[in-house]
Each structure stands twice: as C-alpha cells, then as structure tokens.
Enzyme design. Sequence first.
Site, PDB file in Angstrom:
ATOM      1  N   LEU A 104       0.936  -1.070   0.249  1.00  0.00           N
ATOM      2  CA  LEU A 104      -0.031   0.019  -0.049  1.00  0.00           C
ATOM      3  C   LEU A 104       0.987   1.037   0.058  1.00  0.00           C
ATOM      4  O   LEU A 104       1.858   1.262   0.519  1.00  0.00           O
ATOM      5  CB  LEU A 104      -0.934   0.003   1.259  1.00  0.00           C
ATOM      6  N   ASP A 105       0.797   2.203  -0.767  1.00  0.00           N
ATOM      7  CA  ASP A 105       1.378   3.326  -0.640  1.00  0.00           C
ATOM      8  C   ASP A 105       1.544   4.010   0.658  1.00  0.00           C
ATOM      9  O   ASP A 105       0.806   3.922   1.644  1.00  0.00           O
ATOM     10  CB  ASP A 105       0.581   4.589  -1.476  1.00  0.00           C
ATOM     11  N   LYS A 106       2.647   4.878   0.781  1.00  0.00           N
ATOM     12  CA  LYS A 106       3.024   5.332   1.967  1.00  0.00           C
ATOM     13  C   LYS A 106       1.711   6.138   2.689  1.00  0.00           C
ATOM     14  O   LYS A 106       1.321   6.130   3.729  1.00  0.00           O
ATOM     15  CB  LYS A 106       4.135   6.493   1.873  1.00  0.00           C
TER      16      LYS A 106
END
Length: 236
Positions: A103-105
């Site tokens: 998952l993106d930051k």
Amino acid sequence: MRLDRALRDAEAGRTRTEADKLISAGRVAVNGTVVRKGDVKVDTDTDTVTLDGRAVTSRRFRYYMMNKPAGVLSATEDRSCETVLDLLPEPLRKLGLSPAGRLDKDAEGLLILTNDGDLIHNIITPKKHVEKRYYVRLRENWQPDYDDRFRAGVVIDDGYQCMPARFEGGENPKEGYVYVCEGKFHQVKRMLAAVGNEVLYLRRLQVGELTLDADLAPGEVRELEENEVLALSKKR
Ligand code: URA
C-alpha cells in the site's frame, strides 16, 4: 529446531527462560514422551509437541492482518522511514513476515503480513484473480461511465492497459469503490487519473474474501483465523 525454541515461538511473548521452566517441570512432551531437556531437536512440521497434554502450535507459517496507518511504508526495512514491521509487537518482528502486496505510504487499510511466500504470490499475482477492494475519496464527482471504462481496461499514464476492473460509486458523489486484481505501482490512483479524476484518500477494505477487521485500530495487527487463511488460499 530446539524444543525450547519451538515452545517459545508457539506463543507470542513467551521467553526462552519461561519455555525452559515448563520443560524442566515435565509439562512438555514430544510425540507423547515427556522431555525435560530444552536442547532436544524437534521438527515442528512432523513432531507433535504438547504442553500439559495440549498440542502447541509451533506453526511454520504465520498470517496476520494489519490496519495500516498512513505515513508508514509497506516494506520490511527502510533507512529513513518507519515501516509496517516497525509497528509489530517485538516477538512478531522475528517471524520473517512480509506484506502481501504493498500500500502506498499515504494509503491505509488492510495489509496481510505472512512468512508464507506461496500465499503472498497467490495474493499478488493477477493470474489468480484475487480481487482487492479499495475505498476512494475523489477530488471531482465520479462519473457513471467509470465502471464501463474500468471493465474495458483503462489505459494509464505509461500506456499500459489495465486488466478489467470495476468501479462502484458511493452515495456521496466524491466517494467510491474500486475493485482490481492486479497491483501496479499507484494503480488505483493512476486509473482514476486516467478518467480525469484524482484520489485524495485511499483505503484497502478487502483482499479476496478477507475484509478489514473494523475493530483493528490503525497500526494494530491480529492473527488470521484458520478459516480466513483457507479462504485466501482457495484459488491456489
Ligand atoms: N493503488 C494505489 O494507487 N495505491 C495503493 O496503495 C494501492 C493501490
């Protein structure tokens, strides 16, 4: 592995000293025989280790779900930024867990952590069609043609045509749900950019049949139940 190690690993938080006390007290048996020495070797895949007559689960593979908060990386280590592994309670950090799909930051939500490489592969490979469901908050109102465009395979910025996906508008015109089976870098954000919108907030709610546990606070983890692991493994 050594019996005392197997016993320690069987329960998060148990120390080797505690394990040794249980063993020397004669409370631990291997294949039905009481063993009083911690250095006896056991194969946790084939030997049955019991504590007070109950099998202890020194399983080779471990499976957890995390409610990933924004601001941490879905990585196992990073020099400068906190990772999801840093959020785990100390004993779980030693299990060799990795995230099954990133998952993106700035993204939140369901992250599966496991040391079962086959399961990770099955979750992330598009070939197995394990669908991921994302909740999105958008800059502009969603449009009725998004679903058709996603189903047809929207072309993103680098010219890649995405595999068929789905869009479901929420009641709020700036909220919706995206369903994808593949996990290209920033995929959901780029798919929405391709239809002229922008994702302001992204949260993964579901992977296959596994739904994010509403009781998990951001950053918390819990072990998956056996039926949840089985459901994830079904498409193997
Ligand atoms: N798609 C994105 O754009 N970001 C994620 O973190 C996951 C899917």
